[in-house]
Design a protein around this motif. Sequence first.
Motif, mmCIF file in Angstrom:
data_model
loop_
_atom_site.group_PDB
_atom_site.id
_atom_site.type_symbol
_atom_site.label_atom_id
_atom_site.label_comp_id
_atom_site.label_asym_id
_atom_site.label_seq_id
_atom_site.Cartn_x
_atom_site.Cartn_y
_atom_site.Cartn_z
ATOM 1 N N ASP A 138 -25.156 32.695 92.424
ATOM 2 C CA ASP A 138 -24.034 31.784 92.696
ATOM 3 C C ASP A 138 -22.708 32.538 92.817
ATOM 4 O O ASP A 138 -21.814 32.113 93.570
ATOM 5 C CB ASP A 138 -23.932 30.724 91.598
ATOM 6 C CG ASP A 138 -25.066 29.706 91.664
ATOM 7 O OD1 ASP A 138 -25.677 29.574 92.744
ATOM 8 O OD2 ASP A 138 -25.348 29.073 90.634
ATOM 9 N N GLU A 139 -22.572 33.654 92.103
ATOM 10 C CA GLU A 139 -21.363 34.463 92.221
ATOM 11 C C GLU A 139 -21.243 35.062 93.619
ATOM 12 O O GLU A 139 -20.151 35.113 94.200
ATOM 13 C CB GLU A 139 -21.365 35.584 91.172
ATOM 14 C CG GLU A 139 -21.297 35.094 89.741
ATOM 15 C CD GLU A 139 -20.023 34.317 89.472
ATOM 16 O OE1 GLU A 139 -18.936 34.937 89.498
ATOM 17 O OE2 GLU A 139 -20.109 33.081 89.252
ATOM 18 N N HIS A 140 -22.356 35.513 94.154
ATOM 19 C CA HIS A 140 -22.338 36.101 95.498
ATOM 20 C C HIS A 140 -21.959 35.047 96.541
ATOM 21 O O HIS A 140 -21.154 35.312 97.440
ATOM 22 C CB HIS A 140 -23.704 36.698 95.834
ATOM 23 C CG HIS A 140 -24.184 37.714 94.836
ATOM 24 N ND1 HIS A 140 -23.365 38.685 94.321
ATOM 25 C CD2 HIS A 140 -25.395 37.891 94.266
ATOM 26 C CE1 HIS A 140 -24.059 39.424 93.463
ATOM 27 N NE2 HIS A 140 -25.287 38.958 93.409
ATOM 28 N N VAL A 141 -22.518 33.875 96.394
ATOM 29 C CA VAL A 141 -22.195 32.791 97.330
ATOM 30 C C VAL A 141 -20.716 32.427 97.219
ATOM 31 O O VAL A 141 -20.026 32.232 98.229
ATOM 32 C CB VAL A 141 -23.095 31.571 97.060
ATOM 33 C CG1 VAL A 141 -22.645 30.375 97.902
ATOM 34 C CG2 VAL A 141 -24.559 31.908 97.349
ATOM 35 N N ARG A 142 -20.216 32.369 95.994
ATOM 36 C CA ARG A 142 -18.808 32.030 95.772
ATOM 37 C C ARG A 142 -17.879 33.061 96.412
ATOM 38 O O ARG A 142 -16.795 32.720 96.906
ATOM 39 C CB ARG A 142 -18.547 31.948 94.260
ATOM 40 C CG ARG A 142 -17.145 31.533 93.875
ATOM 41 C CD ARG A 142 -17.008 31.388 92.357
ATOM 42 N NE ARG A 142 -17.227 32.650 91.672
ATOM 43 C CZ ARG A 142 -16.293 33.579 91.493
ATOM 44 N NH1 ARG A 142 -15.062 33.378 91.967
ATOM 45 N NH2 ARG A 142 -16.556 34.693 90.850
ATOM 46 N N LEU A 143 -18.325 34.314 96.441
ATOM 47 C CA LEU A 143 -17.519 35.390 97.027
ATOM 48 C C LEU A 143 -17.717 35.519 98.533
ATOM 49 O O LEU A 143 -17.140 36.400 99.166
ATOM 50 C CB LEU A 143 -17.858 36.720 96.344
ATOM 51 C CG LEU A 143 -17.411 36.854 94.882
ATOM 52 C CD1 LEU A 143 -18.029 38.086 94.244
ATOM 53 C CD2 LEU A 143 -15.885 36.905 94.796
ATOM 54 N N GLY A 144 -18.531 34.632 99.104
ATOM 55 C CA GLY A 144 -18.719 34.623 100.552
ATOM 56 C C GLY A 144 -19.633 35.709 101.082
ATOM 57 O O GLY A 144 -19.534 36.100 102.257
ATOM 58 N N TYR A 187 -20.115 41.712 101.567
ATOM 59 C CA TYR A 187 -19.107 40.699 101.268
ATOM 60 C C TYR A 187 -17.985 40.749 102.293
ATOM 61 O O TYR A 187 -17.474 39.715 102.711
ATOM 62 C CB TYR A 187 -18.518 40.923 99.869
ATOM 63 C CG TYR A 187 -19.524 40.915 98.749
ATOM 64 C CD1 TYR A 187 -19.756 39.776 97.992
ATOM 65 C CD2 TYR A 187 -20.249 42.062 98.436
ATOM 66 C CE1 TYR A 187 -20.671 39.760 96.955
ATOM 67 C CE2 TYR A 187 -21.164 42.074 97.399
ATOM 68 C CZ TYR A 187 -21.370 40.922 96.673
ATOM 69 O OH TYR A 187 -22.284 40.930 95.639
ATOM 70 N N ARG A 204 -17.806 39.002 86.137
ATOM 71 C CA ARG A 204 -16.431 38.537 86.341
ATOM 72 C C ARG A 204 -15.424 39.422 85.622
ATOM 73 O O ARG A 204 -14.334 39.698 86.139
ATOM 74 C CB ARG A 204 -16.307 37.084 85.880
ATOM 75 C CG ARG A 204 -17.040 36.094 86.790
ATOM 76 C CD ARG A 204 -16.856 34.671 86.311
ATOM 77 N NE ARG A 204 -17.488 33.715 87.229
ATOM 78 C CZ ARG A 204 -17.494 32.396 87.047
ATOM 79 N NH1 ARG A 204 -16.897 31.879 85.960
ATOM 80 N NH2 ARG A 204 -18.073 31.594 87.915
#
Length: 371
Positions: free
Chosen positions: A10-16, A31, A216
Amino acid sequence: MTAERTPLYDEHVRLGAQMTNFGGWVMPLQYSTIREEHRAVREAVGVFDLSHMGELRVIDESLAQRVVTRDLTRLKSGRIQYAMLCNEAGGIIDDVLVYAVADGGFLMVVNAGNQDADFDWIRAHSTVKSPSPSGGGQGGGVLNVGRDWALIGVQGPRALGLVQRLSPSELSGVKYYAFVEGKVADVACVISRTGYTGEDGFELFCGNDDAVRLWRALLEEGQADGIRPAGLGARDTLRLEAGMRLHGNDIDASTNPLEAGLDWTLSLDKDFIGRDAIVKARDRGLSRALVGFKMLDRSIPRHGYAVIQGGERVGTVTSGNVSFTLGYNIGMAYVPPALSQPGTRFGVDVRGTAAPAEVVALPFYKRPHPK
């Protein structure tokens, strides 16, 4: 089969991030751009999600000694060795990092797509009766613990300063290919001074539940250092510059470690699976050798391209790409031993044209290792 996700998905998705399937896992390819992420690692610091890598806990020390090509009796607690797992024919099943842990036995870090097969292979060679005869995650002196752990890589010339600011442990004294237990951002970690980029840095093992907090914290604290999250694209260009082999491309079950230039990973004075076949191949003489080469024009070599000499195919490119650090294009290939000396020239078939290339010594890029 559905691809697996790391705790940081989910962190990767959040960072695009642009995501891709690698070794059965959904992983970030990039990224921003591969060039920017590559240069951040060479010049500042980059952070990688490596949680797809497998970890096997080999409790039976005699079993580890039997399946690994290095003499583990020489490996002191807190130190790490790079080694091979070979089959009876001397082919490389996997390349692994072996950690000597304080309470006995070893932690073996293996490639993502191989972790279950490696576990089955090692367990099959155990003389210890398995408490889990139906399979599962343990048995025969070896435990498959990779899916319980997250792994984050922090690589680059500013990696030490970044991780040190987040840790009460004194990290400058941790030698290359050594590890300690401690805390980073108040997260309990195994702090390993290893990497796959050719730069200094650390690989941080932690529990899955702590992975997002650690990720994070590293990104936040690293802002002043110019940190960038980096994906598999930059990881590949970085490891290629460092001359590090990629299992499945440069080495595989049909590859003898000697022809791959990995003779230094072999303790031929001890018995291990594949030793006799490797010795026979050495005595018989090798038919090919892995070399590094640079392109003499702007052509980009790719995996599977033919190496041409005298109008005939004489070898195969195993890895190739742009070198963002060196400013020219590079690759590795298997060629006849007669073509393996630095300065030797040959062609690489790039879309029907024999693009000129020259053999150079590996690694392409090298930085001074910390003492």
